[in-house]
Write a protein that holds these residues in place. Structure first.
Motif, PDB file in Angstrom:
ATOM      1  N   UNK A 151       0.832  -1.208   0.000  1.00  0.00           N
ATOM      2  CA  UNK A 151       0.000   0.000   0.000  1.00  0.00           C
ATOM      3  C   UNK A 151       0.865   1.257   0.000  1.00  0.00           C
ATOM      4  N   UNK A 152       1.958   1.228   0.756  1.00  0.00           N
ATOM      5  CA  UNK A 152       2.803   2.414   0.908  1.00  0.00           C
ATOM      6  C   UNK A 152       3.637   2.737  -0.330  1.00  0.00           C
ATOM      7  N   UNK A 153       4.174   1.718  -0.984  1.00  0.00           N
ATOM      8  CA  UNK A 153       5.168   1.947  -2.054  1.00  0.00           C
ATOM      9  C   UNK A 153       4.703   2.889  -3.167  1.00  0.00           C
ATOM     10  N   UNK A 154       3.462   2.794  -3.648  1.00  0.00           N
ATOM     11  CA  UNK A 154       3.037   3.716  -4.721  1.00  0.00           C
ATOM     12  C   UNK A 154       3.054   5.192  -4.311  1.00  0.00           C
ATOM     13  N   UNK A 155       3.046   5.461  -2.994  1.00  0.00           N
ATOM     14  CA  UNK A 155       3.032   6.848  -2.532  1.00  0.00           C
ATOM     15  C   UNK A 155       4.436   7.457  -2.406  1.00  0.00           C
ATOM     16  N   UNK A 156       5.478   6.654  -2.640  1.00  0.00           N
ATOM     17  CA  UNK A 156       6.853   7.115  -2.409  1.00  0.00           C
ATOM     18  C   UNK A 156       7.201   8.340  -3.251  1.00  0.00           C
ATOM     19  N   UNK A 157       6.644   8.439  -4.451  1.00  0.00           N
ATOM     20  CA  UNK A 157       6.978   9.560  -5.348  1.00  0.00           C
ATOM     21  C   UNK A 157       6.010  10.734  -5.216  1.00  0.00           C
ATOM     22  N   UNK A 158       4.985  10.602  -4.392  1.00  0.00           N
ATOM     23  CA  UNK A 158       4.007  11.689  -4.234  1.00  0.00           C
ATOM     24  C   UNK A 158       4.655  12.884  -3.550  1.00  0.00           C
ATOM     25  N   UNK A 159       4.370  14.078  -4.043  1.00  0.00           N
ATOM     26  CA  UNK A 159       4.996  15.282  -3.493  1.00  0.00           C
ATOM     27  C   UNK A 159       4.149  15.958  -2.404  1.00  0.00           C
ATOM     28  N   UNK A 160       2.885  15.538  -2.251  1.00  0.00           N
ATOM     29  CA  UNK A 160       2.041  16.144  -1.228  1.00  0.00           C
ATOM     30  C   UNK A 160       2.300  15.476   0.134  1.00  0.00           C
ATOM     31  N   UNK A 161       1.928  16.147   1.217  1.00  0.00           N
ATOM     32  CA  UNK A 161       2.020  15.573   2.560  1.00  0.00           C
ATOM     33  C   UNK A 161       1.067  14.379   2.648  1.00  0.00           C
ATOM     34  N   UNK A 162       1.568  13.271   3.189  1.00  0.00           N
ATOM     35  CA  UNK A 162       0.775  12.039   3.326  1.00  0.00           C
ATOM     36  C   UNK A 162       0.363  11.871   4.784  1.00  0.00           C
ATOM     37  N   UNK A 228       3.712  12.374   6.775  1.00  0.00           N
ATOM     38  CA  UNK A 228       4.992  12.184   6.090  1.00  0.00           C
ATOM     39  C   UNK A 228       5.159  13.272   5.028  1.00  0.00           C
ATOM     40  N   UNK A 229       6.319  13.928   5.055  1.00  0.00           N
ATOM     41  CA  UNK A 229       6.617  14.966   4.058  1.00  0.00           C
ATOM     42  C   UNK A 229       6.613  14.337   2.669  1.00  0.00           C
ATOM     43  N   UNK A 230       6.049  15.038   1.700  1.00  0.00           N
ATOM     44  CA  UNK A 230       6.052  14.536   0.327  1.00  0.00           C
ATOM     45  C   UNK A 230       7.456  14.454  -0.236  1.00  0.00           C
ATOM     46  N   UNK A 231       7.620  13.688  -1.307  1.00  0.00           N
ATOM     47  CA  UNK A 231       8.917  13.578  -1.979  1.00  0.00           C
ATOM     48  C   UNK A 231       9.274  14.935  -2.577  1.00  0.00           C
ATOM     49  N   UNK A 232      10.468  15.464  -2.280  1.00  0.00           N
ATOM     50  CA  UNK A 232      10.876  16.731  -2.901  1.00  0.00           C
ATOM     51  C   UNK A 232      10.928  16.586  -4.417  1.00  0.00           C
ATOM     52  N   UNK A 233      10.628  17.641  -5.128  1.00  0.00           N
ATOM     53  CA  UNK A 233      10.631  17.603  -6.595  1.00  0.00           C
ATOM     54  C   UNK A 233      11.987  17.151  -7.117  1.00  0.00           C
ATOM     55  N   UNK A 234      13.074  17.583  -6.447  1.00  0.00           N
ATOM     56  CA  UNK A 234      14.425  17.199  -6.892  1.00  0.00           C
ATOM     57  C   UNK A 234      14.641  15.706  -6.754  1.00  0.00           C
TER      58      UNK A 234
END
Length: 281
Positions: A151-162, A228-234
């Motif tokens: 469930x968690x893995x697809x959210x790894x690249x999301x940039x919004x706060x989870x 959880x902080x979203x993935x930074x764009x960089x």
């Protein structure tokens, strides 16, 4: 003294998540005026109502009987009664029962009116210091470790706060899974026992949070919101969100690449050119 209800209404009433003083004056007035109160756990809600000397008869509405009880509640509305729906704590329907009931009542033509108040994830987000302009509320994770990680893995690249909910028994395992899925260096905040005596809001990297909570059994007790902080764009680089990629490939089976990329971009918010390049590669 409660107001007189002039028409049958289903009120969705938010209740405190810990501090009883957070029950609004309007919520007290509505709960004191309705003919029935539908509650997730009548014993738990009964203590809250007793504290405010509210004596309306209670109806149990939980995950296992909600569809059946919906019919009973619609019959009560048809007879001219007003009803308030409450959950054990916070806003009903947010990781709690009530969706089937609200939909059935609206489809039957009766008014559903919210009486806003506490919501644990909103309270946690407001005090977390994490970006609040874009966020995704995911709620409780699966109990089994494999399903949790999946469930968690697809959210790894999301940039919004989870935002997640978690319980005493699984908080350590969930933080470990988040560190594995998002990387131990990802910043996160654990909000525990909000509005209660031992309220704790603690931010650090996921790895450090895991070690902190493992070292102190007291911090493993209570109700948790994990942000959880979203993935930074960089950090994302040329990565495309897995869900956007899935949608893109479904559309590409039915239409030319340019059209599929355009429609997928509209649905997902990804850049059309990036999606198109992915298809033609």
């Amino acid at each position: 003294m409660g107001v007189l209800m002039s028409e049958p209404v289903l009120y969705i009433v938010a209740t405190p998540i810990g501090n009883l003083a957070d029950l609004s004056a309007r919520a007290q007035e509505v709960l004191g005026s309705v003919d029935y109160i539908a509650a997730e756990d009548t014993r738990y809600s009964g203590r809250l109502l007793a504290h405010f000397t509210i004596k309306a008869p209670m109806i149990s509405v939980h995950d296992h009987n909600e569809r059946q009880r919906s019919e009973h509640i619609i019959n009560l509305l048809a007879a001219g009664h007003s009803i308030a729906l409450v959950s054990d704590a916070g806003t009903p329907l947010i990781s709690d029962p009530g969706f089937h009931l609200v939909r059935a009542v609206r489809e039957a033509g009766y008014r559903v009116s919210p009486v806003p108040g506490c919501c644990a994830f909103v309270a946690a987000l407001s005090a977390s210091g994490l970006p609040s302009d874009r966020f995704q509320f995911i709620g409780f994770l699966p109990a089994k470790s494999g399903a949790r990680l999946q469930t968690l893995k697809p959210y790894a690249a999301h940039t919004e706060t989870l935002i997640f909910y978690e319980s005493t028994h699984r908080i350590v395992d969930s933080l470990a899974a988040m560190a594995e899925a998002f990387g131990g260096e990802r910043y996160a905040v654990v909000a525990r026992e909000l509005t209660k005596t031992f309220e704790t809001i603690h931010g650090d990297t996921l790895q450090n949070l895991l070690e902190w909570i493992q070292a102190d059994s007291n911090q493993q007790r209570g109700e948790f919101v994990v942000l959880v902080h979203g993935a930074p764009a960089s950090e994302q680089g040329d990565q495309i969100d897995p869900e956007a990629e899935r949608i893109l490939h479904i559309l590409a089976k039915e239409m030319p690449p340019k059209k599929a990329a355009g429609l997928a971009a509209e649905i997902t918010g990804e850049k059309k050119n990036r999606l198109y390049q992915l298809l033609i590669q």
